[in-house]
Every structure is written in structure tokens, then in C-alpha cells.
Design a protein around this motif. Structure first.
Motif, short mmCIF file in Angstrom:
data_model
loop_
_atom_site.label_atom_id
_atom_site.label_comp_id
_atom_site.label_asym_id
_atom_site.label_seq_id
_atom_site.Cartn_x
_atom_site.Cartn_y
_atom_site.Cartn_z
N LYS A 42 0.84 -1.20 0.00
CA LYS A 42 0.00 0.00 0.00
C LYS A 42 0.88 1.25 0.00
N TYR A 43 0.52 2.23 -0.80
CA TYR A 43 1.20 3.52 -0.96
C TYR A 43 2.54 3.41 -1.68
N GLU A 44 2.83 2.27 -2.24
CA GLU A 44 4.10 2.05 -2.95
C GLU A 44 3.83 2.08 -4.45
N GLN A 45 4.62 2.87 -5.19
CA GLN A 45 4.52 2.87 -6.63
C GLN A 45 5.14 1.58 -7.18
N LEU A 46 4.66 1.13 -8.34
CA LEU A 46 5.15 -0.12 -8.91
C LEU A 46 6.68 -0.11 -9.10
N ARG A 47 7.25 1.01 -9.50
CA ARG A 47 8.71 1.09 -9.67
C ARG A 47 9.42 0.86 -8.32
N GLU A 48 8.83 1.39 -7.26
CA GLU A 48 9.41 1.20 -5.92
C GLU A 48 9.30 -0.27 -5.51
N THR A 49 8.21 -0.92 -5.90
CA THR A 49 8.05 -2.34 -5.61
C THR A 49 9.17 -3.14 -6.26
N VAL A 50 9.45 -2.85 -7.53
CA VAL A 50 10.52 -3.56 -8.25
C VAL A 50 11.86 -3.34 -7.54
N GLN A 51 12.15 -2.11 -7.16
CA GLN A 51 13.42 -1.81 -6.49
C GLN A 51 13.53 -2.56 -5.16
N ARG A 52 12.48 -2.53 -4.36
CA ARG A 52 12.50 -3.22 -3.07
C ARG A 52 12.66 -4.72 -3.26
N GLU A 53 11.90 -5.29 -4.17
CA GLU A 53 11.94 -6.73 -4.40
C GLU A 53 13.30 -7.19 -4.93
N CYS A 54 13.95 -6.39 -5.77
CA CYS A 54 15.27 -6.77 -6.27
C CYS A 54 16.30 -6.77 -5.14
N MET A 55 16.16 -5.85 -4.20
CA MET A 55 17.06 -5.87 -3.04
C MET A 55 16.76 -7.09 -2.17
N GLU A 56 15.48 -7.41 -1.99
CA GLU A 56 15.10 -8.55 -1.16
C GLU A 56 15.57 -9.88 -1.76
N GLU A 57 15.39 -10.06 -3.07
CA GLU A 57 15.62 -11.36 -3.70
C GLU A 57 16.98 -11.51 -4.37
N LEU A 58 17.56 -10.39 -4.86
CA LEU A 58 18.81 -10.45 -5.61
C LEU A 58 19.98 -9.82 -4.87
N GLY A 59 19.69 -8.95 -3.92
CA GLY A 59 20.75 -8.23 -3.22
C GLY A 59 21.39 -7.17 -4.09
N CYS A 60 20.61 -6.60 -5.02
CA CYS A 60 21.16 -5.54 -5.87
C CYS A 60 20.15 -4.42 -6.06
N GLU A 61 20.69 -3.26 -6.42
CA GLU A 61 19.84 -2.11 -6.74
C GLU A 61 19.66 -2.06 -8.25
#
Length: 153
Positions: A42-61
Motif C-alpha cells: 500500500k502507498y508504494e509505486q510499482l517502480r518502488e516495488t521492483v526496487q524493493r523486491e530486487c534488493m530482497e531477492e537479488l541483493g542488488c539495486e
């Protein structure tokens, strides 16, 4: 009847040297691959979701570029309907470039079945179990353009 809400999910398509970066996962049927990404908060833009998820799953920005595909997954229509029947997700796939190197040791939250990450040759995608399978042909045909895929697995 209590229905689950439709879930938005944002995914990264990171392509380099004719390879794509995917999460490597394992279940009772063996290894399979997924596009990095996950549920929008909630309140997260889709681009922010991608950035957060890549840090969570890949360990990269990542630098999130434009949208490439929109896909729906309506569980009751597909092979996993036995346990996924009431699941409906809309997925937004974005072209991305890495701004830091992949480092799984820096990943903050791997998915439940995730065992790592792997660069997979796009020409070999049809040889591995990858979801959604529907995107394999698009990637192999180099058809990276905004496209609505519809309900597909």
C-alpha cells in the motif's frame, strides 16, 4: 462467499549479454525459475516495488525503465488450480538495469522456495521450468515492447 482481493505484483526483467537474471527456486518437482519481484505494498509505486523486491531477492539495486508486459494469473484456470483457485494477480514487468552487482548474501528476504539467483541464456529458456512460460517465446523473439499478455501461465 469471501473472495480474496486482486493482488498487484511488479517484476524485473534484467537482460545482459543474451542472458536474463532469474530467481532459482526448488519445490517437490525440482528446480524452477521466476522473474524477480513481488507484491505491491500500500502507498508504494510499482517502480518502488521492483526496487524493493530486487534488493530482497537479488541483493542488488536496479534502475527501473519502462513497462514491457502486463500479465494476469487467474489460478482456477491453470495447472495449480488445486491450491491456487481463488488467487488472481496482475503482474507488471519492467525492463531494468542493475546499478550494483548481484550479491545474494546482501539479499534481505529470499522467497520461500528461493535457493539462489541465476543468469539463464535466453536461447535456453524453453529447456528449463520457468514461470510464466508464456514469456519465453516473447523473450526469445526479442519482443520487448509494451504488451498485454492476458491470463496466462
Amino acid at each position: 462467499m469471501n473472495m480474496k482481493p486482486i493482488r498487484n505484483s511488479a517484476k524485473a526483467m534484467i537482460i545482459q549479454d543474451h542472458r536474463i537474471l532469474l530467481t532459482k527456486n526448488r519445490d517437490e518437482q525440482g528446480e524452477y525459475y521466476l522473474f524477480p519481484g513481488g507484491g505491491q505494498e500500500k502507498y508504494e509505486q510499482l517502480r518502488e516495488t521492483v526496487q524493493r523486491e530486487c534488493m530482497e531477492e537479488l541483493g542488488c539495486e536496479v534502475d527501473v525503465k519502462d513497462i514491457v508486459y502486463v500479465r494476469e494469473y487467474i489460478g482456477k484456470h491453470h495447472e495449480f488450480a488445486a491450491w491456487d483457485a481463488d488467487f488472481h494477480q496482475v503482474e507488471f514487468y519492467f525492463e531494468c538495469t542493475m546499478t550494483t552487482n548481484v550479491d545474494v548474501t546482501q539479499a534481505t528476504q529470499l522467497d520461500n522456495d528461493q535457493i539462489g539467483v541465476e543468469w539463464v541464456e535466453i536461447s535456453r529458456l524453453h529447456e528449463v521450468r520457468v514461470y510464466p512460460k508464456t514469456l519465453v517465446k516473447n523473450l526469445q523473439d526479442e519482443a520487448l515492447k509494451p504488451c498485454y499478455i492476458g491470463d496466462a501461465n
